[in-house]
Design an enzyme around this catalytic site. Structure first.
Site, short mmCIF file in Angstrom:
data_model
loop_
_atom_site.label_atom_id
_atom_site.label_comp_id
_atom_site.label_asym_id
_atom_site.label_seq_id
_atom_site.Cartn_x
_atom_site.Cartn_y
_atom_site.Cartn_z
N LYS A 1 0.84 -1.21 0.00
CA LYS A 1 0.00 0.00 0.00
C LYS A 1 0.87 1.25 0.00
CE LYS A 1 -3.71 2.27 2.64
NZ LYS A 1 -4.50 2.24 3.90
N SER B 1 -9.31 2.16 3.22
CA SER B 1 -8.49 2.89 2.25
C SER B 1 -7.46 2.02 1.54
CB SER B 1 -7.76 4.04 2.96
OG SER B 1 -6.90 3.55 3.98
N SER C 1 -9.47 -0.29 7.55
CA SER C 1 -8.99 -0.02 6.20
C SER C 1 -8.33 -1.19 5.50
CB SER C 1 -8.00 1.16 6.22
OG SER C 1 -8.65 2.32 6.65
#
Length: 581
Positions: free
Chosen positions: A209, A285, A309
């Site tokens: 990420k 996210s 997330s």
């Protein structure tokens, strides 16, 4: 005026709250009063929010209508604040059928121990309609020289190129470097040719990420500016540990800008689309990390879980999402957007993959440990024949003999905490930044975050104390809490949101509702894909455990996987990198 009425809640002391199954404690559903907005309307609303005159009034109304004033700002609480959910390690913690490994072992040695915990036979069958390739599948193919990491890397690059362009435009990655990927693959291929792979992770593709430092890439946090003010100069600790195992780090995945949303729609790098339906969100996210695993591009990806997330996008994309106990994985090299609720997490094709990567990256750094005791790492023996029926399960909202109160209060307290920490973390950067570089939905979030006062932050931490006490009691009655992972499945991506992002706090609250305890209270949690809605979109089931009880959670999730794996469905967008056509 009615809107300026200062309503407040006087909280009963924790010891007076009835947690029994027959409790009459009020259950407050999520009360979100904010219309969905995107496009032109978001811009207008943000302009008003950022103005000194109208902004103050709008913020007051929004906070009042969404019960922040009543449940937090003006509330009266006797409890002391708890600022960090760092739980002391319980030396008496008993987990059955585990392998205890030393914290000072190398990542490759920890992976080897995890391999010794693997089941003796696969849960999949020859007549199964669909399966994702796992770490073990790649490792076996490489070891037998049936396939090489270089060939897989070339197929990966071709697949990413295809998925990034029309007609798919999946927006999985913010950045990837074909030269770097192929260089890593070549080195891994040579190790296998010599019969000397570093570990089972050698040559396995893993995505990171874009909130986690990973060379040679900038860490953007989903923005167009943060990497210019905070350059990436080294790998994060978790990334270093994966490199030491020989993993091929394939690039930085897309994410909701600054982690300030749950949809995964990024106006700068595109909306990460759900592989099960390209017209639906992937969740956020850690949107790109969930989607690349779902689409078969990687068996594992790393994300960061500050408010569900990792688990939310994992659930929406039909993969496994695992967030260990707060402090279990070093946070060094991760953007410090929310330092008391954020944790590195793992998104994976199977629970076995989650276990292998968890073993590789777990273990607190001795320099960060506040005591002389390093929490031991227990790995579950997935090859054990002992049933999990002895594990006591509890569920939201009524459980075995108890009730979990004040869930909505906890959601609001978490929102104040994560928002305040994000605003504080970015404060020095934002002071000298041209706001035109920030997406409109992120600008709205930052306006809200910056409005929270020190009084509200402290009261939110008092609510954290209450919830830890409630959950301590629950965990004295049960081993694991079970709940849905999200309150909704993936919802549509609308065209008006593509350039501005969107404000959809009703769906956002439904997505995060059941995830908050894992972050706000620091507990380990995992989501398992268990089925599909009537539109064929994935549904996740969540398990939350006691601090440091990751082995128990992995065992339960593995057992649930066994029940569901035969019914897993192939996504609309999927790449088979082993049997590649």
């Amino acid at each position: 005026m009615g809107i300026f009425r200062n309503e407040s809640l006087v909280y009963k002391p924790v010891k007076e709250v009835d947690l029994s199954s027959h409790s009459f404690e009020p259950y407050l559903p999520a009360k979100v009063k904010a219309p969905r907005m995107a496009g032109f309307f978001v811009k207008v609303f943000v302009w008003f929010m950022e103005s000194q005159i109208f902004g103050t009034l709008l913020l007051y109304i929004l906070k009042a209508n969404n019960l922040i004033h009543q449940l937090v700002t003006n509330a009266e609480l006797k409890e002391s604040p708890i600022y960090t959910p760092l739980h002391p390690f319980d030396e008496d913690l008993k987990e059955h059928e585990v392998k205890c490994i030393r914290s000072d072992l190398s990542p490759a040695e920890k992976v080897q121990h995890a391999m010794e915990c693997m089941p003796l036979s696969s849960q999949t069958t020859s007549d199964q309609s669909f399966k994702r390739w796992t770490i073990l599948d790649y490792s076996r193919a490489y070891t037998s020289l049936q396939l090489t990491p270089t060939v897989v890397a070339e197929r990966f690059i071709k697949a990413v190129h295809e998925s990034s362009n029309p007609p798919l435009k999946m927006s999985f990655f913010i950045s990837y470097d074909t030269k770097d990927i192929l260089q890593q693959a070549t080195e891994s291929t040579l190790r296998y040719a010599k019969g000397k792979p570093i570990s089972a992770l050698d040559g396995v593709l893993i995505a990171i990420k874009d909130e986690i430092d990973c060379m040679p890439y900038p860490t953007t946090g989903g923005t167009k500016w943060l990497h210019e003010q905070r350059p990436c100069t080294d790998d994060a600790c978790c990334v270093k540990r994966l490199r030491l195992c020989g993993a091929i780090l394939v690039g930085k995945t897309n994410m909701h800008e600054l982690g300030a949303g749950t949809s995964g729609i990024n106006p700068h790098y595109g909306a990460t689309r759900n592989p099960y339906d390209r017209n639906k969100i992937s969740g956020g996210s850690s949107s790109g990390s969930a989607a690349v695993v779902a689409a078969g591009l990687c068996p594992v990806a790393l994300g960061v879980d500050g408010g569900g997330s990792v688990r939310m996008p994992a659930a929406l994309c039909g993969v496994f999402g695992f967030k260990p106990t707060f402090g279990r994985i070093p946070h060094s090299g991760v953007l410090p957007l929310n330092w008391t609720v954020g944790m590195v997490g793992i998104l994976a094709a199977t629970m076995e993959d989650s276990l292998i990567v968890y073993a590789a990256i777990s273990g607190e750094l001795p320099s960060n440990n506040r005591s002389n005791i390093l929490p031991r790492v227990n790995l579950p023996m997935l090859n054990s024949t002992e049933p999990v029926s002895t594990v006591k399960l509890a569920k939201y909202d009524n459980i075995i003999g108890v009730t979990i109160p004040e869930i909505e209060n906890m959601r609001l307290a978490h929102y104040i905490t994560i928002g305040s920490e994000c605003s504080t973390s970015l404060g020095s950067y934002l002071e000298k930044l041209n706001y035109a570089k920030i997406g409109w939905d992120a600008r709205f979030a930052l306006a809200i975050y910056g409005s929270f006062s020190s009084k509200e932050y402290i009261k939110a931490q008092k609510i954290r104390n209450r919830q830890i006490q409630f959950h301590d009691y629950i965990f004295s009655q049960a081993d694991v809490i079970v709940s849905p992972t999200t309150g909704v499945t993936a919802y549509p991506i609308f065209n008006d949101a593509l350039k501005t992002g969107e404000l959809d706090y009703v769906n956002g609250a439904a997505l995060v509702r059941y995830s908050i305890a894992g972050n706000f209270l620091g507990y380990p949690a995992v989501t398992v894909p268990v089925g599909y809605d009537e539109s064929g979109l994935p549904i996740g089931l969540q398990f939350i455990g006691r601090p440091w009880s990751e082995a128990t959670l992995i065992r339960i999730a593995f057992a649930m996987q066994a029940l569901c794996i035969q019914s897993y469905r192939k996504p609309e967008v999927f790449y088979d990198l082993i049997n590649y056509n």
